[in-house]
Design a protein around this motif. Structure first.
Motif, PDB file in Angstrom:
ATOM      1  N   LEU A  58       0.843  -1.198   0.000  1.00  0.00           N
ATOM      2  CA  LEU A  58       0.000   0.000   0.000  1.00  0.00           C
ATOM      3  C   LEU A  58       0.876   1.245   0.000  1.00  0.00           C
ATOM      4  N   VAL A  59       0.690   2.070  -1.011  1.00  0.00           N
ATOM      5  CA  VAL A  59       1.424   3.331  -1.101  1.00  0.00           C
ATOM      6  C   VAL A  59       0.390   4.420  -0.890  1.00  0.00           C
ATOM      7  N   GLU A  60       0.573   5.238   0.145  1.00  0.00           N
ATOM      8  CA  GLU A  60      -0.468   6.245   0.392  1.00  0.00           C
ATOM      9  C   GLU A  60       0.050   7.661   0.195  1.00  0.00           C
ATOM     10  N   LEU A  61      -0.602   8.395  -0.685  1.00  0.00           N
ATOM     11  CA  LEU A  61      -0.214   9.781  -0.953  1.00  0.00           C
ATOM     12  C   LEU A  61      -0.917  10.693   0.048  1.00  0.00           C
ATOM     13  N   GLY A  62      -0.139  11.513   0.764  1.00  0.00           N
ATOM     14  CA  GLY A  62      -0.724  12.400   1.777  1.00  0.00           C
ATOM     15  C   GLY A  62      -1.253  11.587   2.938  1.00  0.00           C
ATOM     16  N   SER A  63      -0.392  10.766   3.514  1.00  0.00           N
ATOM     17  CA  SER A  63      -0.838   9.775   4.502  1.00  0.00           C
ATOM     18  C   SER A  63      -1.298  10.385   5.827  1.00  0.00           C
ATOM     19  N   ALA A  91       8.035   9.420  -8.562  1.00  0.00           N
ATOM     20  CA  ALA A  91       9.108   9.211  -9.535  1.00  0.00           C
ATOM     21  C   ALA A  91      10.182   8.278  -8.971  1.00  0.00           C
ATOM     22  N   ARG A  92      10.208   8.127  -7.631  1.00  0.00           N
ATOM     23  CA  ARG A  92      11.284   7.328  -7.020  1.00  0.00           C
ATOM     24  C   ARG A  92      10.775   6.143  -6.210  1.00  0.00           C
ATOM     25  N   LEU A  93       9.680   5.552  -6.614  1.00  0.00           N
ATOM     26  CA  LEU A  93       9.197   4.366  -5.898  1.00  0.00           C
ATOM     27  C   LEU A  93      10.125   3.204  -6.190  1.00  0.00           C
ATOM     28  N   SER A  94      10.593   2.542  -5.141  1.00  0.00           N
ATOM     29  CA  SER A  94      11.442   1.373  -5.404  1.00  0.00           C
ATOM     30  C   SER A  94      10.537   0.183  -5.738  1.00  0.00           C
ATOM     31  N   PRO A  95      11.065  -0.812  -6.469  1.00  0.00           N
ATOM     32  CA  PRO A  95      10.233  -1.967  -6.809  1.00  0.00           C
ATOM     33  C   PRO A  95       9.686  -2.613  -5.534  1.00  0.00           C
ATOM     34  N   THR A  96       8.441  -3.040  -5.596  1.00  0.00           N
ATOM     35  CA  THR A  96       7.867  -3.654  -4.399  1.00  0.00           C
ATOM     36  C   THR A  96       8.305  -5.114  -4.297  1.00  0.00           C
ATOM     37  N   GLY A  97       8.477  -5.568  -3.035  1.00  0.00           N
ATOM     38  CA  GLY A  97       8.835  -6.971  -2.816  1.00  0.00           C
ATOM     39  C   GLY A  97       7.588  -7.864  -2.842  1.00  0.00           C
ATOM     40  N   LEU A  98       6.405  -7.260  -2.861  1.00  0.00           N
ATOM     41  CA  LEU A  98       5.157  -8.037  -2.825  1.00  0.00           C
ATOM     42  C   LEU A  98       4.633  -8.267  -4.255  1.00  0.00           C
ATOM     43  N   SER A  99       3.555  -9.086  -4.333  1.00  0.00           N
ATOM     44  CA  SER A  99       3.062  -9.468  -5.665  1.00  0.00           C
ATOM     45  C   SER A  99       2.516  -8.281  -6.456  1.00  0.00           C
ATOM     46  N   SER A 100       1.964  -7.288  -5.753  1.00  0.00           N
ATOM     47  CA  SER A 100       1.386  -6.160  -6.473  1.00  0.00           C
ATOM     48  C   SER A 100       1.500  -4.901  -5.624  1.00  0.00           C
ATOM     49  N   ARG A 101       0.940  -3.824  -6.156  1.00  0.00           N
ATOM     50  CA  ARG A 101       1.021  -2.552  -5.440  1.00  0.00           C
ATOM     51  C   ARG A 101      -0.293  -1.807  -5.644  1.00  0.00           C
ATOM     52  N   MET A 102      -0.698  -1.066  -4.611  1.00  0.00           N
ATOM     53  CA  MET A 102      -1.890  -0.219  -4.771  1.00  0.00           C
ATOM     54  C   MET A 102      -1.559   1.182  -4.263  1.00  0.00           C
ATOM     55  N   ILE A 103      -1.682   2.156  -5.129  1.00  0.00           N
ATOM     56  CA  ILE A 103      -1.515   3.547  -4.692  1.00  0.00           C
ATOM     57  C   ILE A 103      -2.866   4.009  -4.155  1.00  0.00           C
ATOM     58  N   CYS A 104      -2.862   4.497  -2.917  1.00  0.00           N
ATOM     59  CA  CYS A 104      -4.104   4.964  -2.305  1.00  0.00           C
ATOM     60  C   CYS A 104      -4.094   6.491  -2.304  1.00  0.00           C
ATOM     61  N   PHE A 105      -5.072   7.062  -2.953  1.00  0.00           N
ATOM     62  CA  PHE A 105      -5.210   8.524  -2.942  1.00  0.00           C
ATOM     63  C   PHE A 105      -6.631   8.800  -2.460  1.00  0.00           C
ATOM     64  N   ILE A 106      -6.773   8.751  -1.144  1.00  0.00           N
ATOM     65  CA  ILE A 106      -8.099   8.824  -0.567  1.00  0.00           C
ATOM     66  C   ILE A 106      -8.293  10.203   0.072  1.00  0.00           C
ATOM     67  N   GLY A 107      -9.496  10.441   0.613  1.00  0.00           N
ATOM     68  CA  GLY A 107      -9.731  11.728   1.281  1.00  0.00           C
ATOM     69  C   GLY A 107     -10.150  12.837   0.338  1.00  0.00           C
TER      70      GLY A 107
END
Ligand code: AVI
Length: 349
Positions: free
Chosen positions: A103-108, A168-184
């Motif tokens: 889980l990648v959260e923008l403005g966490s 621009a600088r997200l490192s590769p994830t070690g998990l099977s997938s990734r979800m960017i969360c832009f909530i709120g």
């Protein structure tokens, strides 16, 4: 010398927290270094144009982030509790649909809503990995540490950064997938042009098949929106005015906040809240670090934020044009808020 069992378990849990926490400062921590990276060109531009504007990112120093947390608790500010309720109802479904995923959260911010998602992945026995991204270093670190205490298998890679730099600088994830969360509904604070740029950064950061979870505030009657941005306790007013104190500190300014007032209203034609600071009298302000002098006439305003309110169908069509396929849309009974799970499509080139 012997140490007690409690003390030794505290030391060992502290040790595992440090091992599971990585904090990256993509924004330099000191104000002078920050100004080198970001010399306030946007402030100069905004305050020298007519009508005057300031970028909403200057709301979020540590005090501004705390005030925003208080806004989220206000009875008039329905956004947070409505989105939270949707997440509580559907987080399990989201986790089912994405499977294991970072889980990648923008403005966490305080990461409060993220816990609902983490619980859902944890209940499914999935690995937990979280990348909170926020410009406010204080709240980023304190909330990361609280999460690490509560989720003993969680890995956190926090980034103190703007969205743009971090994406621009997200490192590769070690998990099977990734979800960017832009909530709120922070998307609502971007102009349509900024929105286009933002989605190109998102789609550059995602691999085909990865996910975006997007929370958006929906258009609704004006009286509800006017109340949400003019709360009776004056917290939104304090949040708006704090931007001037932030500028004072950051750019050696002399704004007197008692000489400005909060003014916010819903513009029905544009389907957006417009939030301003209005000068109570004619005055001259200086921002020494920017070598800037600004004249205000009495009643003159600075636009500090727009908060757009969306239509679900239009948003789904828009996302599709950006290469993001809406897989599922969830909303509340009153249709006040929408949560969309989208999947990155393979690029056609
Ligand atoms: C962060 N953002 C989604 C909030 C909003 O509702 O647009 C910021 C805010 N401004 C005033 N109140 C809350």
């Amino acid at each position: 010398m012997s140490i007690s069992k409690t003390a030794s378990s505290k030391i060992s849990s502290q040790y595992t927290i440090e091992k599971r926490l990585q904090i990256e400062h993509l924004l330099s921590p000191t104000p002078s270094e920050l100004n080198k990276l970001d010399p306030g060109g946007d402030v100069v531009q905004g305050l020298t144009q007519t009508p005057k504007t300031l970028p909403p990112r200057y709301f979020y120093d540590d005090k501004g982030s705390q005030l925003f947390e208080q806004i989220c608790e206000l009875p008039e500010y329905y956004l947070t509790r409505t989105e939270t309720a949707i997440l509580q109802e559907y987080a399990g479904e989201i986790a089912q649909m994405t499977g294991e995923c970072e889980l990648v959260e923008l403005g966490s911010g305080s990461s409060t809503k993220t816990r609902i998602l983490l619980n859902a992945y944890q209940d499914m026995g999935k690995k937990l990995s979280y990348v909170p991204i926020d410009v406010s270093a204080g709240i980023l670190e304190s909330s990361a540490r609280e999460l690490l205490v509560d989720y003993p298998s969680l890995q956190v890679h926090a980034k103190c950064s703007t969205y743009e730099l971090a994406l621009a600088r997200l490192s590769p994830t070690g998990l099977s997938s990734r979800m960017i969360c832009f909530i709120g509904s922070t998307l609502g604070n971007l102009t349509p042009e900024e929105c286009d740029r933002f989605f190109s950064q998102i789609t550059n950061a995602l691999q085909s098949g990865e996910y975006l979870l997007l929370g958006i505030d929906l258009a609704k009657p004006k009286h509800l929106l006017d109340a949400a941005y003019n709360d009776s306790c004056g917290v939104t007013a304090a949040f708006n005015l704090n931007m001037l104190e932030h500028l004072n500190r950051r750019f050696e300014g002399n704004f007197d906040i008692s000489e400005f007032e909060h003014w916010a209203f819903y513009n029905e034609t544009q389907q957006q809240i417009e939030m301003h600071l209005r000068s109570k009298r004619s005055q001259t302000i200086q921002l020494r670090a920017l070598d800037l002098t600004v004249e205000f006439s009495s009643g003159e305003t600075i636009l500090t934020e727009i908060s757009r309110k969306f239509d679900l169908k239009t948003m789904q069509q828009y996302l599709q044009t950006q290469g993001l396929k809406p897989l599922q849309v969830w909303t509340d009974q009153q249709q006040w808020f929408g949560l969309l799970l989208c999947q990155m499509q393979p690029s056609v080139s």
